[in-house]
Design an enzyme around this catalytic site. Structure first.
Site, short mmCIF file in Angstrom:
data_model
loop_
_atom_site.label_atom_id
_atom_site.label_comp_id
_atom_site.label_asym_id
_atom_site.label_seq_id
_atom_site.Cartn_x
_atom_site.Cartn_y
_atom_site.Cartn_z
N GLU A 40 -8.93 7.05 -3.28
CA GLU A 40 -8.96 5.66 -3.74
C GLU A 40 -9.86 5.55 -4.97
O GLU A 40 -10.96 6.11 -5.00
CB GLU A 40 -9.52 4.79 -2.61
CG GLU A 40 -9.68 3.32 -2.98
CD GLU A 40 -10.37 2.52 -1.88
OE1 GLU A 40 -10.19 1.29 -1.86
OE2 GLU A 40 -11.08 3.13 -1.05
N LYS A 107 -3.86 -3.15 -2.56
CA LYS A 107 -4.60 -3.23 -1.32
C LYS A 107 -4.72 -4.66 -0.80
O LYS A 107 -5.14 -5.57 -1.54
CB LYS A 107 -5.99 -2.63 -1.55
CG LYS A 107 -6.86 -2.48 -0.31
CD LYS A 107 -8.17 -1.80 -0.70
CE LYS A 107 -9.08 -1.54 0.49
NZ LYS A 107 -10.33 -0.85 0.06
N CYS A 142 -7.64 2.77 2.39
CA CYS A 142 -9.00 2.70 2.94
C CYS A 142 -9.14 1.69 4.08
O CYS A 142 -8.68 1.93 5.19
CB CYS A 142 -10.00 2.44 1.82
SG CYS A 142 -11.70 2.93 2.25
#
Length: 259
Positions: A40, A107, A142
């Site tokens: 990431e 995200k 994540c």
């Protein structure tokens, strides 16, 4: 489902664009046709003060990785700073030999203790699957890993593998390993996870990038050091699991989502 080699490049956060060159050199010396994943925000990390510069550098990196994919026949992936209409997103890109740079997912679950919500805008949609060699791929970034609903929603597309990239801290390494295995088992598919390593703005990163089968077995893992590993996906691993029983959807509960 056809054969596909997948791999991870477990790197520290790059502070300069040129730092990716040794990694691309190693990939170019390997056999073509592999899907390689980076962590990431592997360029710049969570350096909020210099967000404008990292968004510009990310555009340069996109050009580098697009050319590399076209020249070598590999697919590269990872999340980068992405500026759109004065807003910033943590966006996962795929760089493909035939389709160029693809934005596949921004995200959704921003990490509030890390102040992500103060600098990034959450994505607006669940990712669509990316299909390569007949293999359907889902995505998460994540902190998304803590929310099984994101994975369950993607199950409607019958993914064979989920890709998760992260900057997950060493302080919560047990959460990382446990949740990756849980997502693989409950969704009855592979999980390919690429985490950063070394020091970062969030503290020391855990590494432990890995490939986990639908049965919860670890095909490979890298500890805390930088490194690369890959393996081939095996169709029978998924097919046999799902033939035995299908636990991906409960007949008693309906999944309801806002997006």
């Amino acid at each position: 489902m056809e054969t596909l080699s997948v791999g991870v490049c477990q790197t520290p956060v790059f502070n300069k664009l040129e730092e990716i060159s040794p990694w691309l050199d190693k990939i170019s010396n390997d056999s073509p046709g592999t899907l390689w994943i980076f962590p990431e925000l592997f360029l710049g990390g969570f350096d909020y003060e210099n967000k404008e510069a990292w968004a510009e550098k990310s555009l340069e990196l996109q050009e580098v990785m697009t050319r590399f994919a076209a020249d070598t026949g590999n697919i590269l992936g990872g999340s980068l700073w992405d500026r759109q209409d004065e807003k910033y997103y943590n966006t996962f890109y795929l760089f493909t030999p035939d389709r160029g740079a693809l934005k596949v997912y921004s995200k959704l679950h921003l990490f509030l203790p890390g102040k992500e919500n103060q600098y990034f805008t959450a994505g607006s949609a669940c990712p669509d699957p990316f299909v390569h060699h007949g293999i359907k791929i889902g995505f998460a970034i994540c902190h998304d890993l803590r929310y099984p609903e994101l994975f369950l929603h993607q199950q409607g597309n019958e993914p064979d593998i989920f890709i998760v990239n992260a900057q997950w801290p060493l302080a919560r390494i047990e959460h990382w390993l446990t949740l990756l295995r849980a997502r693989a088992i409950e969704n009855q598919c592979y999980v390919l996870a690429c985490n950063g390593m070394g020091n970062s703005a969030l503290g020391r990163l855990a590494g432990h990038s890995c490939l986990i089968t639908s049965w919860g077995r670890t095909r490979f893992i890298i500890n805390e050091e930088p490194g690369m590993k890959k393996a081939e996906l095996e169709e029978e691993v998924i097919v046999k699991d799902r033939e035995m029983f299908d636990s991906r959807r409960s007949p008693f509960f309906e999944l309801r989502l806002k997006i």
